[in-house]
Design a protein around this motif. Sequence first.
Motif, short mmCIF file in Angstrom:
data_model
loop_
_atom_site.label_atom_id
_atom_site.label_comp_id
_atom_site.label_asym_id
_atom_site.label_seq_id
_atom_site.Cartn_x
_atom_site.Cartn_y
_atom_site.Cartn_z
N PHE A 2 -3.20 -2.69 -2.28
CA PHE A 2 -4.34 -1.47 -1.61
C PHE A 2 -3.79 -0.15 -2.33
N ILE A 3 -4.82 0.73 -3.10
CA ILE A 3 -4.37 1.53 -3.77
C ILE A 3 -5.64 2.87 -3.56
N THR A 4 -4.98 4.19 -3.22
CA THR A 4 -5.96 5.02 -2.92
C THR A 4 -5.97 5.76 -4.48
N ALA A 18 -6.58 2.25 6.85
CA ALA A 18 -5.78 1.15 6.27
C ALA A 18 -4.81 0.44 7.46
N TYR A 45 5.35 -1.07 2.03
CA TYR A 45 4.73 0.37 1.55
C TYR A 45 5.50 0.95 0.41
N LEU A 51 0.97 -1.30 -0.09
CA LEU A 51 -0.02 0.03 -0.03
C LEU A 51 0.90 1.25 0.06
N ALA A 57 -1.70 6.14 2.69
CA ALA A 57 -2.87 5.57 2.58
C ALA A 57 -3.75 6.29 4.01
#
Length: 532
Positions: A213-215, A162, A175, A154, A158
Amino acid sequence: MSSSTTVSASQGRSNLAQDTGRKELLPVSGNGTLVKAEKCASTTTTTTTTPLVSALKASAEQKVARFHFPGHNSGRGAPSSLTRLIGTEPFAHDLPELPELDSLFAPSGPILEAQKQAAKVFGASQTWFLVGGTTCGVQAAIMATCSPGQYVILPRNAHMSATSAMVLSGAVPKYIVPEYDSTWDIPGGVTPDQVEKTIEELVVAGQKPGAIFITSPTYHGICSNLTAISRVCHSFGVPLIVDEAHGAHLGFHPEMPSSALQQGADLAVQSTHKVLCSLTQSSMLHVSGDMVDRDRVSQCLQTLESSSPSYLLLASLDAATAQIGENPLTVFNSALFLAGEAKRLIKRIPGITMLDSLSFVNFRDIDPLRLTVGFWQLGLSSFEADDYLDRNHGIVAELVGTSSLTLAINLGTQMVDVQRLVSGLEALSAAHSSRILAKPERAACGIFTEVNMSMNPRDAFFANKQRVGIGESLGKVCGELICPYPPGIPVLIPGETISKTALDYLLVVKRNGAVITGASDPSLSSIVICDL
């Protein structure tokens, strides 16, 4: 909030009309709404119903003696201080899980139908309504895909949800440091190459991440190339989770970036209450394809959400779906027009800078409904500009950053709002044009370049702790989550080694007026560390 110098609609029209080189603005009605909007290239109209709204209405209108919760009994016992504010109607529809209203965790009636309709409108294989905001959706998504000790990849910027998801699931962070613009003090997105490199590093070490996990979009509207990222993730057999809290509206107009689901995401969590029009705290979690175990998602949501969900929140999700579904390709015509006019006129104001796609070379897609403006050419901090606009012009921004203000255009924005904003910025520019240009104090650049995890977040969360003065905390392992809010991006999380860069950043934004959340001592005179 003072409005003594607020500009009227007619004054605003005269200011906007000074731009003689462009076509005239669309006509404005007496209440400030657009009389006519430019048409979209193609129009699709879908017949939508509101099964949950209809069921809630019918249930509330029943002439029955209620011997069930909640205690206000359809408003008859509601506190007068609140009924004077909002009336009794909300209480009349604040009902519990009655048989005719269905069950959130085992839906078979109107909730199920409403969720199916939402899945169709948003292009999902299945949709869950959330009453714990996008926070609980993010937590469920990570819990459903990552086992204790398994890595989740991620970006370091984030949202703090998260971090709480890693505490709950036992997942270990790997990260990615996002691209960063030091002028704006804004992180950008994540590139497909960064994702691929990070996955390969884990594979070489004999590990397979549970999820990526991407924003996207970020709070400032910056979008990552999810199509390419999803292709990378799927080539390794890893699901892609997208925190799309700020992008529930994407994909519904040709001028907007595509949605996460349209770009191949496996799970997307959206704050339906942000740009769309459901009630605050209501969100949706969408799944696409079969890579993610849907039963596990449902179990995680049942663990995280209240067993007494608000049917007002659920019904608002149903209503928001119908609102978009009726005219999905034209519903944002007026909002997009107003956003375009605002940007065009703001760019003409001396000393005001606007974030655009040129600020981030690798991220050219920016949500057109987000306006991010900077004031450093006037020698102003964003906190000073925000105070001036609020106090003198009644303009309330969505986000006050260290170097910018971000404003959100939405379906409720009217021409008079844009006129007030432009007039306020013009007045701010004129009032500070002769100011001696002193560069506003800014936080250190690249605050996430020194990330060093000494413990995983879950272990640090449950470790023995002690409190030390901030001067003694340097180099110690942080025992609490510390972040300015909004946007809710932690500067320090449990398990991270406390760096000088992070401390300097926190102290600068604190002096500039930011609110520090998560920290047990918001004044930052002390910090909780892990007692190793």
